[in-house]
Enzyme design. Structure first.
Site, PDB file in Angstrom:
ATOM      1  N   GLY A 120       0.888  -1.322  -0.189  1.00  0.00           N
ATOM      2  CA  GLY A 120       0.045  -0.004  -0.026  1.00  0.00           C
ATOM      3  C   GLY A 120       1.055   1.291   0.204  1.00  0.00           C
ATOM      4  N   GLN A 155       3.085  10.011   0.862  1.00  0.00           N
ATOM      5  CA  GLN A 155       4.460   9.322   0.997  1.00  0.00           C
ATOM      6  C   GLN A 155       5.608   9.481  -0.183  1.00  0.00           C
ATOM      7  OE1 GLN A 155       2.412   5.289   2.101  1.00  0.00           O
ATOM      8  NE2 GLN A 155       4.218   5.140   3.058  1.00  0.00           N
ATOM      9  N   CYS A 209       5.679  -0.072   7.252  1.00  0.00           N
ATOM     10  CA  CYS A 209       5.429   1.256   6.386  1.00  0.00           C
ATOM     11  C   CYS A 209       6.677   1.519   5.571  1.00  0.00           C
ATOM     12  CB  CYS A 209       4.823   2.443   7.363  1.00  0.00           C
ATOM     13  SG  CYS A 209       4.386   3.673   6.301  1.00  0.00           S
ATOM     14  N   LEU A 210       6.211   1.863   4.130  1.00  0.00           N
ATOM     15  CA  LEU A 210       7.347   2.326   3.343  1.00  0.00           C
ATOM     16  C   LEU A 210       8.057   3.444   3.808  1.00  0.00           C
ATOM     17  CD1 LEU A 210       5.953   1.493  -0.149  1.00  0.00           C
ATOM     18  CD2 LEU A 210       7.488  -0.005   1.481  1.00  0.00           C
ATOM     19  N   HIS A 247      -4.648   1.608   7.100  1.00  0.00           N
ATOM     20  CA  HIS A 247      -3.564   1.926   7.298  1.00  0.00           C
ATOM     21  C   HIS A 247      -3.096   3.325   6.251  1.00  0.00           C
ATOM     22  CE1 HIS A 247       1.142   1.322   7.657  1.00  0.00           C
ATOM     23  NE2 HIS A 247       0.982   2.271   6.553  1.00  0.00           N
ATOM     24  N   GLU A 248      -3.705   2.968   5.007  1.00  0.00           N
ATOM     25  CA  GLU A 248      -3.361   4.104   4.059  1.00  0.00           C
ATOM     26  C   GLU A 248      -4.231   5.174   4.167  1.00  0.00           C
ATOM     27  OE1 GLU A 248      -0.657   3.737   2.462  1.00  0.00           O
ATOM     28  OE2 GLU A 248      -0.518   1.522   2.930  1.00  0.00           O
ATOM     29  N   HIS A 273      -2.988   7.733   6.716  1.00  0.00           N
ATOM     30  CA  HIS A 273      -1.786   8.563   6.065  1.00  0.00           C
ATOM     31  C   HIS A 273      -2.366   9.904   5.398  1.00  0.00           C
ATOM     32  CE1 HIS A 273       1.824   6.343   6.094  1.00  0.00           C
ATOM     33  NE2 HIS A 273       1.409   5.162   5.504  1.00  0.00           N
TER      34      HIS A 273
END
Ligand code: NI
Length: 174
Positions: A46, A51, A94-95, A136-137, A140
């Site tokens: 994701g 990001q 998380c990236l 989660h996304e 963000h």
């Protein structure tokens, strides 16, 4: 398509709420494709636009396994309209917080209204990994990170570690 550099903790942009997308056009679709390519390259399941430094309410997810066909979702202006009563716990990463993982408890199922890459209204009813990933996304888009769902002690340790790493890299945006 272009692989974009990822914004990493503790860059303050990650804490900014993203703005609603006003028009779904070719530029936006190009950005969605870049996000997918960046996500697959990482690799991740994701990615939110913030990001890669774009503070708009768009995210991409694909929770298909390696041996399955790809099943990417482009999700624009998502709104959670229902969550299930049951909770599930997944180890999340998380990236923007590379190589750190922690268990997070979230509603096990979620229903989300959103616009797809053609600007059409869609409803997604998700459970399992997809439900967790979408939540989660969406976090963000509101400036929330998964480490906000763990203990303050652990969160402070992670932030400290990544602040130190950013200093070593010479990142100035702190
Ligand atoms: Ni993330």
């Amino acid at each position: 398509m272009t692989i974009k550099p990822l914004v990493l903790l503790p860059d303050p942009i990650l804490r900014e709420p993203s703005k609603a997308v006003e028009r779904v056009d070719d530029d936006l679709r190009r950005l969605a494709d870049d996000m997918l390519e960046t996500m697959y390259d990482a690799p991740g399941i994701g990615l939110a636009a913030i990001q890669i430094g774009e503070p708009i309410r768009m995210l991409v997810v694909d929770v298909s396994k390696d041996d399955e066909e790809k099943s990417p979702f482009v999700v624009i202006n998502p709104e959670i309209v229902a969550t299930g009563d049951d909770v599930s716990i997944y180890e999340e990463g998380c990236l923007s917080i590379p190589d750190y993982y922690a268990e997070v408890e979230r509603p096990a199922s979620v229903t989300v209204n959103y616009l797809d890459r053609d600007g059409a209204q869609q409803t997604l009813s998700a459970d399992g990994m997809l439900a967790t990933c979408v939540q989660h996304e969406i976090d963000h888009l509101n400036g929330v990170l998964f480490i906000d769902h763990i203990s303050k002690l652990k969160r402070d340790m992670v932030i400290k570690k990544f602040t130190k790493l950013a200093r070593q890299r010479g990142t100035t945006r702190l």
